[in-house]
Design a protein around this motif. Structure first.
Motif, PDB file in Angstrom:
ATOM      1  N   PHE A  25      -7.377   5.447  13.921  1.00 37.12           N
ATOM      2  CA  PHE A  25      -6.011   5.525  14.686  1.00 37.12           C
ATOM      3  C   PHE A  25      -5.189   4.530  14.352  1.00 37.12           C
ATOM      4  N   ARG A  26      -5.710   3.096  14.354  1.00 39.12           N
ATOM      5  CA  ARG A  26      -4.675   1.990  14.307  1.00 39.12           C
ATOM      6  C   ARG A  26      -4.052   2.058  12.701  1.00 39.12           C
ATOM      7  N   VAL A  27      -4.974   2.345  11.705  1.00 37.71           N
ATOM      8  CA  VAL A  27      -4.443   2.351  10.472  1.00 37.71           C
ATOM      9  C   VAL A  27      -3.335   3.524  10.299  1.00 37.71           C
ATOM     10  N   TRP A  28      -3.707   4.652  10.965  1.00 37.53           N
ATOM     11  CA  TRP A  28      -2.596   5.772  11.086  1.00 37.53           C
ATOM     12  C   TRP A  28      -1.320   5.401  11.647  1.00 37.53           C
ATOM     13  N   ASN A  29      -1.238   4.727  12.890  1.00 35.61           N
ATOM     14  CA  ASN A  29      -0.320   4.335  13.564  1.00 35.61           C
ATOM     15  C   ASN A  29       0.894   3.402  12.558  1.00 35.61           C
ATOM     16  N   HIS A  30      -0.277   2.449  12.124  1.00 39.13           N
ATOM     17  CA  HIS A  30       0.549   1.293  10.957  1.00 39.13           C
ATOM     18  C   HIS A  30       1.152   2.035   9.979  1.00 39.13           C
ATOM     19  N   MET A  31       0.419   2.963   9.653  1.00 44.51           N
ATOM     20  CA  MET A  31       1.207   3.591   8.278  1.00 44.51           C
ATOM     21  C   MET A  31       2.555   4.141   8.783  1.00 44.51           C
ATOM     22  N   ILE A  32       2.458   4.784   9.609  1.00 42.42           N
ATOM     23  CA  ILE A  32       3.730   5.608  10.167  1.00 42.42           C
ATOM     24  C   ILE A  32       4.742   4.768  10.576  1.00 42.42           C
ATOM     25  N   LYS A  33       4.236   3.402  11.036  1.00 44.11           N
ATOM     26  CA  LYS A  33       5.223   2.343  11.547  1.00 44.11           C
ATOM     27  C   LYS A  33       6.005   1.765  10.366  1.00 44.11           C
ATOM     28  N   VAL A  34       5.259   1.528   9.163  1.00 44.81           N
ATOM     29  CA  VAL A  34       5.963   1.079   8.271  1.00 44.81           C
ATOM     30  C   VAL A  34       6.891   2.034   7.078  1.00 44.81           C
ATOM     31  N   GLY A  35       6.629   3.279   7.680  1.00 43.54           N
ATOM     32  CA  GLY A  35       7.542   4.143   6.854  1.00 43.54           C
ATOM     33  C   GLY A  35       6.894   5.003   5.957  1.00 43.54           C
ATOM     34  N   ILE A  36       5.426   5.000   5.977  1.00 41.92           N
ATOM     35  CA  ILE A  36       4.877   5.672   4.911  1.00 41.92           C
ATOM     36  C   ILE A  36       4.894   7.216   5.301  1.00 41.92           C
ATOM     37  N   GLU A  37       5.246   8.246   4.815  1.00 34.79           N
ATOM     38  CA  GLU A  37       4.730   9.453   5.250  1.00 34.79           C
ATOM     39  C   GLU A  37       3.660  10.089   4.677  1.00 34.79           C
ATOM     40  N   PRO A  91       0.779  -1.104  -0.050  1.00 35.69           N
ATOM     41  CA  PRO A  91       0.148  -0.063   0.104  1.00 35.69           C
ATOM     42  C   PRO A  91       0.765   1.370   0.102  1.00 35.69           C
ATOM     43  N   THR A  92       0.272   2.135  -0.592  1.00 32.88           N
ATOM     44  CA  THR A  92       0.942   3.560  -0.780  1.00 32.88           C
ATOM     45  C   THR A  92       0.118   4.528   0.311  1.00 32.88           C
ATOM     46  N   VAL A  93       1.044   5.771   0.217  1.00 37.57           N
ATOM     47  CA  VAL A  93      -0.051   6.862   0.852  1.00 37.57           C
ATOM     48  C   VAL A  93      -1.270   7.136   0.484  1.00 37.57           C
ATOM     49  N   ILE A  94      -1.427   6.896  -0.862  1.00 36.82           N
ATOM     50  CA  ILE A  94      -3.050   6.876  -1.384  1.00 36.82           C
ATOM     51  C   ILE A  94      -3.794   5.941  -0.830  1.00 36.82           C
ATOM     52  N   SER A  95      -3.181   4.787  -0.710  1.00 35.96           N
ATOM     53  CA  SER A  95      -3.884   3.646  -0.078  1.00 35.96           C
ATOM     54  C   SER A  95      -4.489   3.805   1.165  1.00 35.96           C
ATOM     55  N   TYR A  96      -3.554   4.073   2.003  1.00 36.80           N
ATOM     56  CA  TYR A  96      -3.935   4.495   3.486  1.00 36.80           C
ATOM     57  C   TYR A  96      -4.721   5.489   3.696  1.00 36.80           C
ATOM     58  N   GLY A  97      -4.658   6.648   2.718  1.00 38.41           N
ATOM     59  CA  GLY A  97      -5.631   7.929   2.784  1.00 38.41           C
ATOM     60  C   GLY A  97      -6.817   7.706   2.294  1.00 38.41           C
ATOM     61  N   ALA A  98      -7.006   6.963   1.468  1.00 36.26           N
ATOM     62  CA  ALA A  98      -8.448   6.207   1.184  1.00 36.26           C
ATOM     63  C   ALA A  98      -9.131   5.525   2.033  1.00 36.26           C
ATOM     64  N   LEU A  99      -8.308   4.521   2.787  1.00 36.18           N
ATOM     65  CA  LEU A  99      -8.885   3.700   3.744  1.00 36.18           C
ATOM     66  C   LEU A  99      -9.350   4.628   4.893  1.00 36.18           C
ATOM     67  N   LEU A 100      -8.344   5.358   5.463  1.00 34.76           N
ATOM     68  CA  LEU A 100      -8.717   6.407   6.555  1.00 34.76           C
ATOM     69  C   LEU A 100      -9.989   7.157   6.338  1.00 34.76           C
ATOM     70  N   SER A 101     -10.202   7.697   5.151  1.00 33.71           N
ATOM     71  CA  SER A 101     -11.384   8.554   4.656  1.00 33.71           C
ATOM     72  C   SER A 101     -12.471   7.534   4.890  1.00 33.71           C
ATOM     73  N   ALA A 102     -12.469   6.299   4.405  1.00 32.36           N
ATOM     74  CA  ALA A 102     -13.358   5.358   4.411  1.00 32.36           C
ATOM     75  C   ALA A 102     -13.945   5.368   5.853  1.00 32.36           C
ATOM     76  N   LEU A 103     -12.737   4.851   6.866  1.00 35.12           N
ATOM     77  CA  LEU A 103     -12.930   4.506   8.271  1.00 35.12           C
ATOM     78  C   LEU A 103     -13.638   5.944   8.766  1.00 35.12           C
ATOM     79  N   GLU A 104     -13.219   7.091   8.525  1.00 36.16           N
ATOM     80  CA  GLU A 104     -13.599   8.263   9.008  1.00 36.16           C
ATOM     81  C   GLU A 104     -15.440   8.624   8.707  1.00 36.16           C
ATOM     82  N   LYS A 105     -15.596   8.330   7.466  1.00 29.20           N
ATOM     83  CA  LYS A 105     -16.791   8.380   7.105  1.00 29.20           C
ATOM     84  C   LYS A 105     -17.711   7.400   7.848  1.00 29.20           C
ATOM     85  N   GLY A 106     -17.290   6.265   8.149  1.00 31.24           N
ATOM     86  CA  GLY A 106     -17.911   5.252   8.875  1.00 31.24           C
ATOM     87  C   GLY A 106     -18.035   5.313  10.439  1.00 31.24           C
ATOM     88  N   LYS A 107     -17.271   6.562  10.844  1.00 34.25           N
ATOM     89  CA  LYS A 107     -17.201   6.867  12.241  1.00 34.25           C
ATOM     90  C   LYS A 107     -16.215   5.793  13.124  1.00 34.25           C
TER      91      LYS A 107
END
Length: 665
Positions: free
Chosen positions: A513-525, A491-507
């Motif tokens: 938060f877990r997806v965000w932390n994983h993204m930071i952990k794997v080194g995706i800026e 996954p790229t930053v676009i992949s994570y961004g789309a998933l974060l947006s979908a999760l945010e819209k689903g509240k």
């Protein structure tokens, strides 16, 4: 190995190399077994720098003179060259008997074969303008066969030297009066002159001259006349020659009909040519034509059938390269050819497909492809790739995919270009799905790619993820993200961004938060979009202290919050009934030199109006109008309704008329 041309003669068969002769080719006479004839010496002469005319003059001791002249590029192309040579046979050039007594050497009056160098003779006459100029050259040449003059006239015509051609005929006319008619221009001379004068508008003058000389035209004359009218663009006049020949008592021959078909070709009238051929075929079947024993009509008619197929193909190709849309005509002609039993070859089908290059041509390309698959056992892979490209250009992506499926099922085996073309079409389709949020379509496309052995790439997964995010399909986005990882795509930053947006819209803020932390952990800026999504998540959780920390982190990485970022925060506050906090963030964005837009004002005005703050909402509405922003009717109605509900005093004149929904930018 060169093909041989065989022409029947009264004394046997003339056998020579192919009609498009090269220099120094050989020719010999094959006589029937019952007759013994001596072989004749043969010389070839060529006129013009391009050797455009090949001429043979040979004189035999059996008192026969034979002449054969063949243009290297025939009047009607290679398919007409054989007919042209056959026409020369009709001239009965060998019928002119020339006494070898006058051509013999001075060696005791013994008869010898004499070489006539036509090229040298024509070269010496190239500057002639009058009969006197011709006489100055030929006065010491003795009597020459008329075939020599025919050759020179044709050569002059080919080299566009019209004055010497006319001068030779004028000289022959003078000789006719001097010799009492023994030597003079005959029908073959005038036919040669008529052919030489093609394209110069002199046909009527030559015909009038023939009439004055008492020379009656023959079928060769009328065939030549038809070609002349065709080249001058007088197509109807050229076709009228058919009726004229019958009026004059001549029966049109295969050359006549071939020329008529070529006229239709020049007119680009494929339907007219086909109708002419069908009528001709019916007459042949009823034996109304084809009774001339001088032709093998069965063989000639096969050539005509091939010729009409070639003409229809050429006309359709011309239609396809025109600027106008003539696809309907092409399809009608194809159907008419089917009805007439005229079928182009596979190669002609494929060349027509190559001529299909515009969007509207896809329907012709599809029809031709269908015919090739049904009628022939093979098809070129390059043609299939061209069709896949054409279908994509016409936005017929599913049709392109069907062709690719045929390659997999029926062959030929697709190559890298086939793969890249189909994948590029999937890119377009998935991009459209992403922009429109058509997530089901995107998922279907991914499944289709996998079914056909096309491995979806990272950009394909991202496109479907974005589509799911826009459609607020949280569950589908999670499934696509997992499938992407399972298929070995990182996954790229676009992949994570789309998933974060979908999760945010689903509240699903904790999952976000877990997806965000994983993204930071794997080194995706994170990029601006990811930060904006997380700002919306934190606003939804009302964790404004973490939101401040997030904005500071953005600043430390040189990522400036945009109007979209602040709108996400203000929107989140509005949804949670925090109009006061939204108003504070409005002032904060102003302090950070981020200009609010229509969306900012509309969300904030509605939040204030619904939170019993009609006066503040009213002031913001007037402020937005003063800044030149065009708001929709929704905040206008919210201000008016809030003022009425809570008894606030507002000036409707300052608000102005209620905005029209249709006029919203």
């Amino acid at each position: 190995m060169q093909a041989l041309s065989i022409l029947p003669l009264k004394s046997g068969l003339l056998v020579g190399s192919r009609l498009e002769f090269e220099l120094d080719c050989s020719c010999f006479v094959v006589s029937p077994k019952t007759t013994r004839k001596r072989l004749c010496f043969l010389e070839q002469a060529c006129f013009g720098s391009s050797s455009s005319i090949s001429s043979f003059i040979f004189v035999s001791s059996n008192r026969k003179v034979l002449f054969l002249c063949e243009p290297k590029r025939s009047l009607l192309g290679s398919s007409f060259g054989v007919g042209w040579a056959t026409e020369q046979r009709e001239l009965e050039l060998g019928e002119e008997e020339v006494s070898t007594e006058d051509l013999s050497s001075a060696n005791g009056g013994e008869k010898n074969n004499l070489r006539v160098d036509v090229r040298e003779l024509a070269f010496s006459l190239r500057a002639a303008k009058t009969a006197d100029d011709v006489d100055a050259v030929l006065k010491d040449k003795g009597e020459l066969p008329l075939q020599v003059f025919c050759a020179m006239i044709k050569g002059f015509g080919k080299d566009k030297r019209l004055k010497p051609a006319v001068a030779v005929v004028d000289w022959l006319k003078r000789k006719k009066s001097e010799s009492g008619g023994v030597i003079g221009p005959n029908l073959f001379i005038y036919n040669s002159l008529l052919g030489a004068m093609r394209g110069f508008g002199e046909a009527e003058k030559i015909l009038k001259d023939m009439e004055e000389e008492g020379i009656v035209p023959n079928i060769v004359t009328y065939n030549t006349l038809m070609v002349i009218y065709m080249e001058e663009g007088e197509f109807l006049k050229a076709l009228g020659i058919l009726d004229l020949t019958k009026e004059k008592g001549f029966e049109p021959n295969p050359i006549t009909y071939s020329t008529a078909l070529l006229v239709y070709r020049r007119m680009e009238d494929g339907m007219g040519a086909l109708e002419f051929f069908v009528e001709l075929r019916e007459k042949y079947a009823k034996r109304e034509i084809g009774n001339d024993v001088g032709y093998d009509w069965e063989f000639e008619f096969v050539k005509l059938e091939n010729f009409i197929g070639r003409i229809c193909y050429q006309v359709m190709r011309r239609w396809l390269v025109k600027d106008d849309n003539w696809t309907t005509r092409v399809l009608k002609l194809l159907n008419a050819m089917d009805s007439a039993g005229v079928r182009p070859s596979r190669e002609e089908h494929e060349r027509l497909i190559w001529a299909c290059t515009r969007e509207e041509h896809y329907i012709v390309g599809k029809e031709l492809y269908k015919r090739i698959r049904e009628r022939f056992s093979e098809i070129s892979l390059s043609v299939c790739n061209h069709l896949i490209w054409l279908m994509g250009k016409a936005k017929k992506w599913w049709a392109a995919l069907e062709i690719y499926e045929d390659l997999l099922d029926e062959g030929p085996e697709p190559n890298n270009l086939s793969y890249e073309l189909v994948v590029s079409h999937f890119n377009i389709l998935l991009s459209a799905a992403s922009k429109r949020g058509i997530w089901r379509w995107g998922v279907r496309l991914l499944n289709k790619m996998e079914d056909k052995g096309l491995k979806p790439q990272r950009r394909h997964w991202n496109a479907v993820l974005v589509a799911c995010s826009k459609a607020s399909e949280t569950t589908a986005a999670i499934q696509i993200f997992k499938a992407m990882v399972d298929n070995g795509e990182k996954p790229t930053v676009i992949s994570y961004g789309a998933l974060l947006s979908a999760l945010e819209k689903g509240k699903l803020y904790d999952e976000a938060f877990r997806v965000w932390n994983h993204m930071i952990k794997v080194g995706i800026e994170p990029n601006l979009y990811a930060y904006t999504t997380m700002a919306s998540v934190l606003t939804g959780q009302q964790k404004f202290n973490l939101l401040d920390t997030l904005l500071k982190e953005m600043a430390s990485k040189g990522i400036e919050p945009s109007v979209v970022t602040f709108n996400a925060v203000i929107s989140g506050c509005a949804r949670n009934g925090l109009s006061g906090v939204a108003y504070e963030w409005f002032h904060r964005m102003k302090s950070e030199n981020v200009e609010p837009n229509e969306i900012t004002y509309e969300m904030l005005i509605e939040a204030l109006a619904n939170d019993a703050k009609p006066r503040l909402a009213y002031e913001l509405h007037v402020k937005a109008q003063n800044e030149g922003l065009k708001l929709s009717s929704k905040p206008y109605d919210a201000v008016v309704k809030s003022a009425e509900t809570y008894g606030a005093t507002i000036d409707l004149n300052l608000l102005g008329p209620r905005p029209d929904k249709k006029n919203r930018p």
